[in-house]
Design a protein around this motif. Structure first.
Motif, mmCIF file in Angstrom:
data_model
loop_
_atom_site.group_PDB
_atom_site.id
_atom_site.type_symbol
_atom_site.label_atom_id
_atom_site.label_comp_id
_atom_site.label_asym_id
_atom_site.label_seq_id
_atom_site.Cartn_x
_atom_site.Cartn_y
_atom_site.Cartn_z
ATOM 1 N N TYR A 159 2.696 46.308 66.178
ATOM 2 C CA TYR A 159 3.601 45.412 65.451
ATOM 3 C C TYR A 159 3.518 44.018 66.073
ATOM 4 N N THR A 161 4.764 40.355 66.337
ATOM 5 C CA THR A 161 6.081 39.787 66.058
ATOM 6 C C THR A 161 6.285 38.468 66.777
ATOM 7 N N ASP A 162 7.183 37.636 66.244
ATOM 8 C CA ASP A 162 7.559 36.399 66.919
ATOM 9 C C ASP A 162 8.783 36.604 67.811
ATOM 10 N N HIS A 167 14.475 40.822 62.251
ATOM 11 C CA HIS A 167 13.496 41.820 61.832
ATOM 12 C C HIS A 167 14.124 43.211 61.735
ATOM 13 N N MET A 171 12.022 46.686 61.469
ATOM 14 C CA MET A 171 12.044 47.638 62.574
ATOM 15 C C MET A 171 12.518 49.010 62.101
ATOM 16 N N VAL A 187 4.491 46.673 70.621
ATOM 17 C CA VAL A 187 4.986 45.367 70.200
ATOM 18 C C VAL A 187 4.077 44.283 70.784
ATOM 19 N N LYS A 189 3.131 40.198 71.082
ATOM 20 C CA LYS A 189 3.524 38.801 70.941
ATOM 21 C C LYS A 189 2.362 37.925 71.416
#
Length: 210
Positions: A159, A161-162, A167, A171, A187, A189
């Motif tokens: 995933y 994500t910022d 979210h 999620m 996760v 980034k």
């Protein structure tokens, strides 16, 4: 997961998306909605000429195209391979991305499967395309299928994500898929070290995960 939406243009790529959606729908007891968008070439012409009463159903070409499209979708829906799930289809005249977005909302789609060209690289495939717009703006997860596959035995989900806090729905959807497959959720980034530091990002990531 309740409904899987699959935009279809009868290309090999979209047929791959149907087959992938089928494998997951049977596994999760979800129904499948096939969506085909007929782009009427006369709509833009009418806009330019100032015509305000144009009805695409008055166009013989569009009528024939709709009939042929309906035959193709009926063949897919009635294929013996589809007997083990609930599958329906819908045909609309309009803009592909707009129609897809509207149908996500009106049919409460939980997931979208879309086909892409196979071997040219994800960025080249997606940028500027309907798939690109759908991935960017859809209100539910989108799986872009690059070839023939079955969505089974998924072990890892990545995933990107910022790390923002808006979210929650995404999620929830991801955790449902993770729980179903017993998969590990990673996760990711990506950040520019010129603007922030590794400890700062790690702190945000830990807070996000917690």
């Amino acid at each position: 997961m309740k409904r899987i939406l699959v935009p279809v243009d009868f290309s090999e790529e979209s047929m791959n998306a149907i087959n992938a959606a089928h494998s997951l729908a049977v596994d999760t007891d979800s129904d499948v909605l096939l969506l085909h968008i007929v782009e009427d070439p006369n709509i833009e012409t009418m806009k330019v000429s100032g015509e305000t009463h144009y009805d695409p159903m008055d166009n013989i070409y569009v009528k024939l195209l709709l009939d042929k499209t309906r035959e193709k979708l009926e063949a897919i829906v009635n294929d013996p391979k589809m007997r083990d799930l609930t599958i329906n289809y819908k045909i609309e005249i309009g803009n592909p991305f707009t129609s897809i977005a509207e149908n996500i909302a009106s049919h409460d789609a939980s997931l979208i499967f879309m086909g892409s060209k196979g071997a040219t690289g994800l960025q080249e495939v997606l940028v500027g395309s309907v798939a690109d717009k759908t991935v960017r703006y859809a209100t539910c997860p989108v799986i872009v299928v690059k070839g023939a596959c079955e969505i089974k035995n998924v072990k890892d989900i990545v995933y990107a994500t910022d790390l923002n806090e808006d979210h929650e729905q995404i999620m929830d959807d991801l955790k449902e898929m993770q729980s179903h497959f017993g998969a590990k959720l990673h996760v990711l980034k990506v950040f520019d070290s010129m603007w922030t530091t590794v400890p700062e990002v790690k702190k945000r990531a830990d807070e996000f995960v917690n």
